[in-house]
Design a protein around this motif. Structure first.
Motif, short mmCIF file in Angstrom:
data_model
loop_
_atom_site.label_atom_id
_atom_site.label_comp_id
_atom_site.label_asym_id
_atom_site.label_seq_id
_atom_site.Cartn_x
_atom_site.Cartn_y
_atom_site.Cartn_z
N GLU A 10 0.83 -1.21 0.00
CA GLU A 10 0.00 0.00 0.00
C GLU A 10 0.86 1.26 0.00
OE1 GLU A 10 -2.77 2.12 3.28
OE2 GLU A 10 -3.34 0.06 2.81
N LEU A 13 2.56 1.75 -3.36
CA LEU A 13 1.66 2.34 -4.37
C LEU A 13 1.46 3.83 -4.13
CD1 LEU A 13 -1.03 -0.49 -4.62
CD2 LEU A 13 0.54 0.23 -6.43
N THR A 126 -7.06 -0.18 -2.73
CA THR A 126 -7.89 -0.23 -3.94
C THR A 126 -7.89 1.12 -4.65
OG1 THR A 126 -9.34 -1.85 -2.87
CG2 THR A 126 -10.19 -0.76 -4.84
N LEU A 129 -4.37 1.94 -6.09
CA LEU A 129 -4.06 1.09 -7.25
C LEU A 129 -4.73 1.64 -8.50
CD1 LEU A 129 -2.75 -1.49 -8.35
CD2 LEU A 129 -4.84 -2.73 -7.75
#
Length: 304
Positions: A10, A13, A126, A129
């Motif tokens: 996480e 990203l 999410t 990403l």
């Protein structure tokens, strides 16, 4: 263990956009831009102050991106129009941004606890990403346009591209602006994910960005634009995983993070040179063996 790895992915990203920004200046433009340490904080500061005043998180991210573009444009103008050395231009802008960021925030730290952010409705991994994929593909598409090709050519051979009538000053300013825009957007996302923005949150970001780019290229290669930008994103994730694993070592502390970062960058820089050296020696050895074998055959043929 699994939770720490998910957290590392996480974080990787979240910092991937910053790595893409560093890739533009470091690899494409060959420009040593230290504005990154200041523009990262600028993005976090703009996002934090806007969200804390009730603005939409999406609007806050757009404003943060615009703030990064402006900071990068100032660095580019100092270098191209002011004829100031690229490295010094970045340092001057980084110093100036410290005071500007303090002006934006009004205080050294702004809390976002309880405020609505991009991560309030969905899982951070999410959301990030999706954002990273969108910006990566947009960057790939841009670098294949005429303007993008001019940007890439400016970094490869500025004199040659000027001979074709291209304005290298404009492409340099554009590249540095776009780079710092992505860096500031990464700062805005980090501020929302961590729940605060701090005046010192950008310290050492250029090293982390370089580490991500170098690690990604060393592991995944960079033969095409798509592969190079993907390597920067994956390099950011790998870097965070390595740091997470290193911090699990008993004799290392959280305060050793900067030392770990420096060691990782050193290894990433030295490893390709070592690999090339080993490959060259192996090639030379193989050629020597082939020449000796050929000489022996010729010698035998001559005796007959």
């Amino acid at each position: 263990m699994m939770d720490s790895m998910i957290g590392a992915v996480e974080l990787g990203l979240l910092y991937a956009l910053m790595a893409l920004g560093v890739y533009i200046t470091f690899r494409i433009l060959d420009f040593p831009d230290l504005t990154v340490d200041g523009s990262f904080t600028t993005g976090g500061a703009i996002a934090a102050i806007m969200i804390s005043n009730g603005y939409s998180p999406i609007l806050a991210c757009v404003a943060a991106f615009a703030g990064g573009l402006a900071a990068g444009a100032c660095t580019g103008l100092l270098h191209t129009k002011g004829k100031i050395n690229g490295l010094l231009s970045g340092i001057l802008m980084m110093i100036a941004l410290y005071s500007i960021n303090m002006r934006i925030m009004g205080k050294p730290n702004i809390s976002l606890l309880g405020a609505d952010t991009l991560f309030s409705a969905m899982k951070p991994i999410t959301v990030v990403l999706i954002i990273v994929i969108i910006f990566k593909l947009l960057l790939d598409a841009f670098l294949h346009t005429d303007l993008g090709l001019s940007l890439r050519a400016t970094g490869d051979n500025a004199r040659m591209i000027r001979s074709f009538g291209a304005n290298t000053d404009r492409t340099t300013i554009l590249g540095v602006s776009l780079s710092n825009g992505l860096v500031a957007l990464s700062g805005a996302l980090i501020a929302q994910q961590s729940g605060f923005a701090d005046i010192s949150m950008g310290i050492g970001m250029i090293v982390i960005g370089l580490a991500s780019v170098i690690i990604g290229e060393a592991i995944f290669g960079a033969r095409t634009v798509f592969q190079a930008t993907l390597a920067a994103v994956l390099g950011s994730i790998v870097y965070r995983i390595v740091v997470a694993l290193a911090l699990r070592v008993e004799w290392l502390k959280a305060s050793d993070l900067k030392l770990i970062t420096a060691i990782i960058v050193i290894i990433a820089l030295v490893l390709p040179s070592v690999q090339r050296s080993v490959k060259q020696k192996a090639t030379a050895k193989r050629r020597s063996a082939e020449l000796i074998a050929r000489a022996v055959q010729l010698n035998k043929g001559g005796k007959r």
